[in-house]
Design an enzyme around this catalytic site. Structure first.
Site, PDB file in Angstrom:
ATOM      1  N   GLY A 258       1.343   6.309  -8.041  1.00 39.76           N
ATOM      2  CA  GLY A 258       0.096   5.591  -8.312  1.00 39.76           C
ATOM      3  C   GLY A 258      -1.100   6.256  -7.657  1.00 39.76           C
ATOM      4  O   GLY A 258      -2.103   6.535  -8.306  1.00 39.76           O
ATOM      5  N   GLU A 261      -2.785   8.226  -0.006  1.00 34.26           N
ATOM      6  CA  GLU A 261      -3.757   7.861   1.028  1.00 34.26           C
ATOM      7  C   GLU A 261      -4.208   9.017   1.914  1.00 34.26           C
ATOM      8  O   GLU A 261      -4.601   8.782   3.063  1.00 34.26           O
ATOM      9  CB  GLU A 261      -3.146   6.762   1.906  1.00 34.26           C
ATOM     10  CG  GLU A 261      -1.959   7.206   2.806  1.00 34.26           C
ATOM     11  CD  GLU A 261      -0.577   6.953   2.234  1.00 34.26           C
ATOM     12  OE1 GLU A 261      -0.445   6.841   1.003  1.00 34.26           O
ATOM     13  OE2 GLU A 261       0.382   6.866   3.030  1.00 34.26           O
ATOM     14  N   ASN A 262      -4.189  10.272   1.448  1.00 26.79           N
ATOM     15  CA  ASN A 262      -4.614  11.399   2.279  1.00 26.79           C
ATOM     16  C   ASN A 262      -5.875  11.056   3.068  1.00 26.79           C
ATOM     17  O   ASN A 262      -6.814  10.485   2.528  1.00 26.79           O
ATOM     18  CB  ASN A 262      -4.910  12.608   1.392  1.00 26.79           C
ATOM     19  CG  ASN A 262      -3.867  12.799   0.326  1.00 26.79           C
ATOM     20  OD1 ASN A 262      -2.713  13.022   0.624  1.00 26.79           O
ATOM     21  ND2 ASN A 262      -4.275  12.656  -0.931  1.00 26.79           N
ATOM     22  N   HIS A 294      -5.097  -0.779  -1.348  1.00 25.12           N
ATOM     23  CA  HIS A 294      -3.876  -0.319  -0.685  1.00 25.12           C
ATOM     24  C   HIS A 294      -4.107   1.038   0.002  1.00 25.12           C
ATOM     25  O   HIS A 294      -3.817   1.207   1.189  1.00 25.12           O
ATOM     26  CB  HIS A 294      -2.747  -0.220  -1.721  1.00 25.12           C
ATOM     27  CG  HIS A 294      -1.443   0.253  -1.181  1.00 25.12           C
ATOM     28  ND1 HIS A 294      -0.428  -0.600  -0.822  1.00 25.12           N
ATOM     29  CD2 HIS A 294      -0.986   1.495  -0.933  1.00 25.12           C
ATOM     30  CE1 HIS A 294       0.605   0.102  -0.382  1.00 25.12           C
ATOM     31  NE2 HIS A 294       0.291   1.389  -0.434  1.00 25.12           N
ATOM     32  N   GLU A 295      -4.641   1.987  -0.749  1.00 23.82           N
ATOM     33  CA  GLU A 295      -4.831   3.326  -0.169  1.00 23.82           C
ATOM     34  C   GLU A 295      -5.872   3.282   0.936  1.00 23.82           C
ATOM     35  O   GLU A 295      -5.727   3.931   1.967  1.00 23.82           O
ATOM     36  CB  GLU A 295      -5.229   4.343  -1.246  1.00 23.82           C
ATOM     37  CG  GLU A 295      -4.295   4.423  -2.455  1.00 23.82           C
ATOM     38  CD  GLU A 295      -2.826   4.553  -2.112  1.00 23.82           C
ATOM     39  OE1 GLU A 295      -2.484   5.103  -1.045  1.00 23.82           O
ATOM     40  OE2 GLU A 295      -1.991   4.076  -2.916  1.00 23.82           O
ATOM     41  N   HIS A 298      -4.370   1.951   4.124  1.00 27.69           N
ATOM     42  CA  HIS A 298      -3.505   2.916   4.805  1.00 27.69           C
ATOM     43  C   HIS A 298      -4.257   3.680   5.899  1.00 27.69           C
ATOM     44  O   HIS A 298      -3.624   4.246   6.795  1.00 27.69           O
ATOM     45  CB  HIS A 298      -2.954   3.942   3.807  1.00 27.69           C
ATOM     46  CG  HIS A 298      -1.617   3.604   3.220  1.00 27.69           C
ATOM     47  ND1 HIS A 298      -0.561   3.139   3.975  1.00 27.69           N
ATOM     48  CD2 HIS A 298      -1.141   3.717   1.950  1.00 27.69           C
ATOM     49  CE1 HIS A 298       0.492   2.960   3.172  1.00 27.69           C
ATOM     50  NE2 HIS A 298       0.169   3.300   1.946  1.00 27.69           N
TER      51      HIS A 298
END
Ligand code: PHE
Ligand code: ZN
Length: 853
Positions: A258, A261-262, A294-295, A298
């Site tokens: 999907g 999260e870098n 969500h990302e 993170h």
């Protein structure tokens, strides 16, 4: 056959890294088939490890050009998985490693490491992709600050952290926050940004950019809005502010998952960024909101506090899913969100837990970590955090999280660290609760009840079924939120949380005026299967009156399930009680339309297969499909006037808004029209299709027609209208497959794979054609085995180019042991055929091996 069987990695074998990294500088000279990567790494012996180790660096598919130690050239001979510098060749103390390697992003079809997507360079490093970029200790407990220089003629050059300097043909980035290699990212392309700005509660001005291809700029507004709301929410609810001067998001068309999260440079599958009312459905909008959040979340739960090793994956994923669920509840509706989350949990995680791929939230071993980005690690992991919050209470949950952030910022942690902050903040021993992390399988809670002399006694028994490699289960701590209803629907005992922590426990409620109806597991307070036999009358009472919205929904669902079981097993027909209850509910204007839309969905084919199997039957996909079709028609006929009223009433005046209110109204309208199609031959659906000005209604109406075997003309029109929009073409493919008549499904998929737009190396497209068969169980399980063979053929083909995506899709077969002997034999044959391939990937080998058992 693979020549060497890959060896599993065990949690018990964890050793701290012998060398830590003080800092890293990377230079990329980008070229499609010959990118040069120069790495300069300062290593320091880890004081927490035994001295005298060799230096082992991970590296895969790298052409080593040169290597230096403290400036002196050395010869190093890489093997299959990396290279080793013997301890005696290493300088004392801190030393500098330098290497130049060559890689080919253009040839990288696995989409892991540095690869190309339609002319743009991008990376995916989680879990172990960084080793395909350069030699490095590619493990999450090695954290370091990174400097990156990118050289390329492409106009946009991005990496993690803050921009440092920029010139013609190059850019430099500096990420001051120590991070593991899996969070590294680089993007280079001819991209345009939608930009905005955010000031954090700490007063930091942050530039926000969403980078997309030219032409997609007008589809970024919702993602940007969701990002800003996520940033505010994490400040207000968790006290967490963003920590860099820029936050970049890039949309790419070729992506295995999907999003990712870098640090400071999130990379997204474009389907979770791009949206316009005409091209995205309401559920696409909701997914974008959820995944953007969500990302972003993170950044604290995953990046600043990361995982010590990949066994701890749920430490970041379970927590971040829980946080995005809370956020979505706050943005939309808590009760509707909870119902949706539980439906997903059952459809994916319970399915996994009940089959050959069952594994604990914290697995003990793996062959390929990419195979453990599962519903168990993510969604069950989130349920464990929800239970912790319920058990310790809101205030202590907050105290535990504050302690977690204060104590572990900048560290790579374990589930033990996580449990410890809760034990300290709540002053309570959680060693029994911790079993949830180690024990696979969905617990069953059986209910028995006793009513005597005004006293109601509830007896709960827990039992967790055997799962592969785990025959003996211990009792868990199961929070059972419950209340008691009177015959008039009034609440006699309001919600209390019982803690079931033994195999069997009784709870007595004395001095009641009348026999109560127990509403158990309110809000779905634990991820268990509750076996509570209630009469249809009691269920109808709960559907009408329960104060807990989840259990209201659940009561209707259980009624529908029981009826569908009886239809499948005995050819029964739905009685008037159920239809009356449904009729009252649909027209109840006090109820949220989104809730009514959900309650109108009867259990799906896979859901019924699973519940029939759990009740000791061998599910017959054709009988299930037939029963559902009959039930839907009977509901449509019985509720026709109400459905018509509701379809007409659910207008959404004004410009399109994807918010929960309008989305709920559209959901109810589309659901009503879909049901009506079964009574009016699609008249109303065809009308809705013709005048739809948004994708929710257009696709919903077309799906309603497909579901009754028509809609060919509309499908052709849909394609003509959207042939240029990749994300909509995905929908065009998958809708046809999902609704295909069972006997024709495999043939249709075969035919669609001949379509010029079937780009099988693109994961979204592959999933929308081959994967969509999973949403058509009767088609997939057609008795001639054509569905099985087709899927196996394509998995074998995809495995050669993209093992991660292929292995993930092999879960189409994970429920195979539920079915009759003939189907099992056919599936076993296909699984064995996959297993016997030359050059089978480690990913696929592990998955199919586990499924075969
Ligand atoms: N870590 C990502 C997420 O949960 C998922 C992911 C895993 C993406 C592996 C790519 C590869 O948001
Ligand atoms: Zn995640």
């Amino acid at each position: 056959m693979r020549d060497t069987t890959p060896q599993p990695i065990h949690l018990a074998d964890y050793q701290p890294p012998p060398f830590l990294v003080e800092n890293v500088a990377l230079t990329f000279r980008l070229a499609p088939t010959a990118t040069r990567v120069i790495s300069e790494i300062r290593f320091r012996p880890n004081p927490d490890a035994t001295p005298g180790h060799d230096l082992r660096l991970d590296g895969e598919g790298l052409k080593l050009i040169s290597a230096h130690l403290n400036g002196a050239e050395i010869t190093a001979r890489p093997d299959q998985s990396g290279l080793t510098i013997p301890a005696q060749d290493l300088p004392e103390g801190t030393f500098d490693w330098q290497a130049e390697v060559e890689i080919s992003p253009d040839g990288n079809t696995a989409l892991e490491g540095l690869y190309m997507s339609r002319g743009m360079y991008c990376t995916q490093c989680e879990a172990e992709g960084f080793r395909k970029i350069t030699f490095y200790p590619d493990r999450p407990d090695v954290m370091a600050p990174f400097r990156v220089r990118i050289e390329s003629d492409l106009p946009v050059l991005l990496s993690n952290g803050n921009p440092a300097s920029l010139g013609q043909g190059w850019a430099e980035w500096h990420d001051p926050h120590p991070k593991p290699a899996y969070l590294f990212a680089l993007v280079a392309g001819d991209l345009v940004a939608a930009s905005d700005q955010f000031t954090t509660m700490e007063g930091r001005d942050v530039a926000l950019n969403i980078w997309v291809r030219k032409g997609d700029e007008d589809k970024t507004a919702y993602a940007m809005d969701a990002l800003k709301r996520s940033m505010v929410w994490d400040e207000q609810v968790y006290g967490r502010a963003y920590d860099l001067d820029v936050f970049n998001i890039v949309a790419v068309d070729d992506f295995n998952m999907g999003a990712m999260e870098n640090k400071g440079l999130n990379i997204f599958n474009s389907r979770y960024v791009l949206a316009s009312p005409q091209t995205a459905t309401d559920s696409d909008y909701a997914s974008i909101e959820r995944i953007i959040a969500h990302e972003y979340f993170h950044n604290w739960t995953g990046n600043r506090i990361t995982c010590r090793d990949w066994f701890q994956l749920s430490l970041k994923e379970g927590l971040t899913v829980y946080r995005d669920q809370q956020f979505m509840g706050d943005m939309r509706s808590h009760s509707v969100k909870r119902i949706e989350d539980v439906l997903t949990l059952r459809a994916r995680q319970f399915r996994e837990d009940d089959g050959p791929l069952a594994h604990p939230v914290r697995p003990e071993s793996y062959v390929e970590i990419n195979n453990f980005y599962t519903a168990t690690v993510y969604e069950k992991g989130a349920e464990l955090i929800r239970m912790l919050q319920l058990l310790v209470g809101q205030d202590r949950y907050k105290a535990a999280l504050d302690l977690y952030f204060a104590r572990h910022d900048g560290q790579a942690c374990t589930i033990e660290d996580w449990i410890a902050v809760f034990e300290e903040a709540a002053g309570r021993d959680l060693s029994q609760f911790k079993r949830w992390y180690g024990q696979a399988g969905t617990p069953r809670v059986d209910v028995s009840e006793d009513w005597q002399d005004g006293s109601y006694t509830l007896t709960l028994r827990q039992h967790t079924p055997d799962t592969p490699g785990q025959p003996l289960k211990e009792p868990l701590v199961i929070p059972v939120a419950m209340g008691l209803l009177g015959a008039d629907g009034a609440e006699m005992v309001p919600t209390t949380v019982l803690e079931l922590d033994s195999p069997e426990q009784s709870f007595t409620f004395p001095d009641l005026p009348a026999r109560p109806v127990a509403s158990l597991l309110r809000g779905f307070s634990a991820p268990v299967v509750l076996n509570h036999s209630l009469s249809p009358e009691d269920r109808a009472l709960m559907l009408a009156h329960d104060t807990d919205p989840f259990n209201r929904f659940e009561a209707g669902r259980a009624l529908a399930r029981d009826i569908l079981h009886a239809m499948v097993l005995e050819g029964a027909t739905p009685g008037p009680d159920y239809l009356n209850a449904l009729r009252t509910m649909v027209s109840d204007e006090a109820l949220d339309p989104a809730f009514r839309a959900l309650a109108l969905h009867i259990p799906g084919q896979d859901d019924l297969a699973s519940s029939l199997y759990a009740a000791g039957h061998v599910p017959d996909p054709d009988a299930i499909q037939a029963a559902r079709t009959t039930a839907l028609r009977l509901i449509a006929e019985a509720l026709r006037p109400q459905l018509q009223d509701v379809a007409n009433a659910m207008q959404t005046p004004g410009p399109y808004s994807p918010d929960a209110r309008d989305a709920g109204r559209r959901a109810l309208k589309v659901q009503a029209v879909s049901l009506l199609a079964r009574a009016d031959e699609g008249a109303k659906a065809a009308e809705l299709f013709a005048r739809a000005d948004n994708m929710t209604e257009q696709l919903g109406a077309w799906g309603a027609l497909l579901a009754i075997g028509i809609g060919q003309e509309e499908g052709a029109q849909f394609y003509r209208q959207w042939a240029q929009d990749r994300l909509v073409v995905d929908k065009w493919f998958s809708a046809q497959v999902m609704y295909a008549a069972p006997k024709a499904a495999a043939g249709l998929v075969q035919q669609l794979t001949q379509h010029p737009d079937f780009e099988w190396k693109n994961p979204n497209r592959f999933r929308s054609v081959i994967g969509a068969l999973g949403a058509n169980p009767a088609g997939f399980h057609a008795t001639d085995g054509a569905g099985y063979k087709l899927v196996a053929d394509w998995l074998i083909r995809l495995d050669g180019v993209n093992p991660q995506s292929a292995a993930r899709l092999s879960t189409l077969f994970e429920t195979w042991r539920r079915y009759d002997e003939a189907r099992q034999a056919l599936i076993r044959g296909e699984l064995e055929r996959i297993m016997s391939q030359d050059n089978l990937s480690r990913d696929m080998g592990e998955m199919v091996g586990r499924m075969l058992g």
